[in-house]
Design a protein around this motif. Structure first.
Motif, mmCIF file in Angstrom:
data_model
loop_
_atom_site.group_PDB
_atom_site.id
_atom_site.type_symbol
_atom_site.label_atom_id
_atom_site.label_comp_id
_atom_site.label_asym_id
_atom_site.label_seq_id
_atom_site.Cartn_x
_atom_site.Cartn_y
_atom_site.Cartn_z
ATOM 1 N N VAL A 145 0.843 -1.206 0.000
ATOM 2 C CA VAL A 145 0.000 0.000 0.000
ATOM 3 C C VAL A 145 0.874 1.250 0.000
ATOM 4 N N ALA A 146 1.961 1.226 0.772
ATOM 5 C CA ALA A 146 2.874 2.372 0.816
ATOM 6 C C ALA A 146 3.475 2.635 -0.556
ATOM 7 N N ALA A 147 3.865 1.573 -1.262
ATOM 8 C CA ALA A 147 4.452 1.726 -2.598
ATOM 9 C C ALA A 147 3.403 2.178 -3.604
ATOM 10 N N ALA A 148 2.179 1.627 -3.483
ATOM 11 C CA ALA A 148 1.109 1.987 -4.420
ATOM 12 C C ALA A 148 0.729 3.454 -4.292
ATOM 13 N N ALA A 149 0.834 3.989 -3.087
ATOM 14 C CA ALA A 149 0.474 5.393 -2.867
ATOM 15 C C ALA A 149 1.363 6.333 -3.673
ATOM 16 N N LYS A 150 2.563 5.864 -4.051
ATOM 17 C CA LYS A 150 3.502 6.692 -4.815
ATOM 18 C C LYS A 150 3.578 6.286 -6.288
ATOM 19 N N GLU A 151 2.798 5.256 -6.653
ATOM 20 C CA GLU A 151 2.843 4.744 -8.025
ATOM 21 C C GLU A 151 1.996 5.609 -8.960
ATOM 22 N N ARG A 152 2.594 6.079 -10.066
ATOM 23 C CA ARG A 152 1.886 6.955 -11.014
ATOM 24 C C ARG A 152 1.197 6.176 -12.137
ATOM 25 N N ASP A 153 1.677 4.974 -12.429
ATOM 26 C CA ASP A 153 1.043 4.129 -13.446
ATOM 27 C C ASP A 153 -0.276 3.607 -12.875
ATOM 28 N N LEU A 154 -1.413 4.038 -13.431
ATOM 29 C CA LEU A 154 -2.719 3.736 -12.856
ATOM 30 C C LEU A 154 -3.035 2.241 -12.876
ATOM 31 N N ASP A 155 -2.651 1.531 -13.936
ATOM 32 C CA ASP A 155 -2.922 0.097 -14.017
ATOM 33 C C ASP A 155 -2.111 -0.668 -12.975
ATOM 34 N N LYS A 156 -0.853 -0.300 -12.847
ATOM 35 C CA LYS A 156 -0.013 -0.972 -11.854
ATOM 36 C C LYS A 156 -0.497 -0.645 -10.440
ATOM 37 N N ARG A 157 -0.892 0.602 -10.245
ATOM 38 C CA ARG A 157 -1.393 1.031 -8.933
ATOM 39 C C ARG A 157 -2.656 0.248 -8.559
#
Length: 615
Positions: A145-157
């Motif tokens: 969740v911490a990594a996803a909060a900074k992920e800009r790629d919407l599909d990967k997020r």
């Protein structure tokens, strides 16, 4: 007489239950040594793994040190080791670090997750069948969740924030319930929208929770759907890659997290132990829990395969404890003589928590509970377990971590009992309350402000058999009563006479006091003693020493004063102040801050011995 060695392998529910009963039944036989071997120095409370994995309680909340469980059992020897081989011919157990001869052997090594050979589960999924598994899931979810909060790629997020639980049995439902609770907390912590976190429950068959009546599983399904969980039934998992869970229906779930709770099998360490195996690698036993084809070897818990009414014993806690007791009773019978005990199961029901605030229960094949009462019953059953294994220490610890030390309101009382708070604001009340008791004690000791000293030769206690009759006293009391009738109130009002809780002691209390205070000599000593007690309580509360204990003592004193006919309603606040101070008020600017932890450590080491990482 030669020494008899009983070896129990496995410190789970069944192993602990068997070892406890063996220790109790054979404690007078000094020629018997019971050895408990487990790969860990602690007992894991398996039914609460989901609470650790879901971030509700701290990891050590479900670890119960074996030394604390068996410290007073002098005939139990603890060993931390892995069993590698059984030599049945010579009756020796070989471990990584040594060898242990046995006359009687109990195998209770439990089970492990069963992936049914599904490709990729072992490499890319997370199982939930050990303390290490729970910790791994907990850290992975938080990190993801911490990594996803900074992920800009919407599909990967989106894939990172999709969490999939495979298996809608007891473990899967309880794990999903924790994720439902944890979802808004994680979203708030990492500053994302909670709606971005998607929870998916996957089940191979057409229903969830098939081990309980449909009326109860329907309630669970309705609750999960209301919380936004996507439930996919008739959807077996056929393949798992690092980022995709492929279903037999053809749907591919893009995710970085698959928690596999779809089934269990016997501990694979027991595969080469020479016993006959049945479905899922479980070891076959007869009605006495004796391993088929092996002499003086017993199998218990999730490892055993024994059919009752055409069905194998379920892999649940109740069955684990009961099979452990059966094996222990038959070993005792073999040693001391007596009839064998055939296994008779007695399952009281099934309890399922769906997060910290909702659950269902099916009890005694007829009672259906849901919501608060179902969860309350589960807590009661958990507390009963600690009573059964005679561990008051861990019973108290369970109450603390489930009710008083809980965070984010994650319990059935919505956090209202949580003790996490600043007790600094209780300090003025503690000092005032202590000063009041000190003043009252000094007043009685020295006869201050026109009062009669309790250190004199006159009995101040109002019991009739201790009083010296005075001529005309009765008439004077009646005249005084007519002049000022007492009025009920919880505070003083100008011109009113306060009312006593009891005008005179109730008969039952008076009979007790007659035994305690039979004559004036005893009563005079008691008066002086109680005066000293009040002074000591006052001083101790002022400095914050033993605040909880002494607050409880003041409640008892207040009740006794009231029953003696010596206490007014306007002072009933004594009790409620004492209750308020039992919140740990002595730990802020008080000696309890130093004394209580020191005492806990010293008394703990004296009573239980010192905990170790290896036994």
């Amino acid at each position: 007489m030669a020494q008899t060695n009983i070896v129990v392998v496995g410190g789970g529910f069944s192993g602990v239950s068997a070892a406890k009963l063996l220790s109790k039944k054979l404690k007078k036989n000094t020629d018997i040594v019971i050895t408990l071997i487990d790969r860990h120095p602690y007992h894991t409370y398996m039914t609460e793994l989901h609470e650790v994995a879901g971030g509700r309680v701290e990891p050590d909340a479900i670890q119960y040190d074996l030394q604390r469980l068996f410290a007073r059992r002098k005939n139990v020897h603890l060993v931390t080791d892995n069993v590698t081989e059984l030599d049945h011919e010579n009756k020796v157990i070989l471990t990584e670090q040594g060898r242990f001869p046995y006359d009687y052997l109990v195998l209770g090594m439990g089970a492990e997750a069963n992936d049914f050979g599904t490709p990729g589960v072992k490499e890319n999924g997370f199982t939930l069948w050990s303390w290490e598994d729970a910790l791994r899931i907990r850290h992975h979810i938080e990190d993801t969740v911490a990594a996803a909060a900074k992920e800009r790629d919407l599909d990967k997020r989106k894939a990172m924030l999709r969490f999939v639980v495979c298996g809608a049995g007891l473990t899967g439902i309880e794990m999903m319930g924790e994720l439902v609770d944890w979802k808004p907390i994680l979203a708030d912590k990492y500053k994302i929208d909670a709606d971005e976190i998607e929870l998916v429950l996957v089940e191979a068959v057409s229903d969830i929770l098939t081990t309980i009546p449909r009326v109860d599983s329907d309630k669970v399904e309705k609750h999960l759907l209301k919380k936004g969980v996507r439930i996919l039934t008739d959807s077996p998992v056929v393949d798992v890659s690092p980022t995709i869970v492929q279903l037999k229906t053809g749907e591919n779930l893009q995710t970085h997290t698959l928690i596999w709770t779809a089934g269990v099998k016997a501990n694979t360490d027991a595969a080469d132990f020479g016993a006959e195996k049945a479905r899922a690698g479980r070891l076959v036993a007869n009605e006495f829990m004796e391993a088929k084809g092996l002499e003086n070897v017993y199998v218990i818990g999730d490892l055993v395969y024994y059919e009752e009414n055409g069905k194998p014993t379920p892999q649940i806690v109740q069955a684990a404890e009961q099979t452990g007791h059966t094996a222990a009773k038959n070993i005792v019978a073999a040693i001391e003589g007596g009839e064998k005990h055939a296994h008779e199961s007695n399952y009281q029901g099934t309890l399922v928590s769906v997060g910290s605030k909702y659950g269902v229960a099916y009890l005694f094949d007829k009672i259906h509970l849901s919501g608060f009462f179902a969860l309350l019953m589960k807590h009661i059953v958990n507390l009963k377990y600690f009573f059964d294994i005679r561990s008051g220490y861990y019973m108290v610890q369970y109450i603390f971590h489930e009710f008083f030390h809980i965070k984010h309101r994650r319990n059935i009382f919505r956090g209202h009992l949580s003790r996490y708070g600043n007790v600094l604001w209780s300090v003025p009340l503690r000092v005032f309350y202590g000063s009041m008791w000190l003043f009252e004690g000094l007043k009685k000791a020295f006869g201050l402000f026109g009062t009669q000293s309790w250190f004199g030769d006159t009995v101040a206690l109002p019991f009739s058999w201790l009083q010296t009759p005075v001529s005309g006293a009765s008439e004077a009391v009646e005249q005084t009563a007519e002049a000022a009738k007492p009025i009920f109130g919880l505070s003083y009002a100008y011109g009113e006479e306060p009312m006593m809780v009891f005008k005179a002691a109730p008969k039952w209390f008076e009979s007790i006091m007659k035994v305690m205070l039979p004559n004036t000599d005893v009563a005079l000593f008691f008066q002086k003693f109680m005066t000293c007690v009040e002074i000591a309580i006052g001083l101790a509360l002022i400095v914050g020493l033993f605040t909880w204990l002494l607050s409880a003592a003041t409640i008892a004193l207040t009740i006794s004063f009231a029953l003696s006919g010596m206490f007014y309603w306007v002072n009933i606040w004594f009790i409620f102040v004492a209750i308020a101070l039992m919140n740990g008020a002595g730990r802020a600017f008080g000696l309890d801050y130093y004394v209580i932890p020191w005492l806990q450590k010293k008394v703990g080491h004296w009573w239980y011995g010192k905990e170790k990482s290896i036994y």
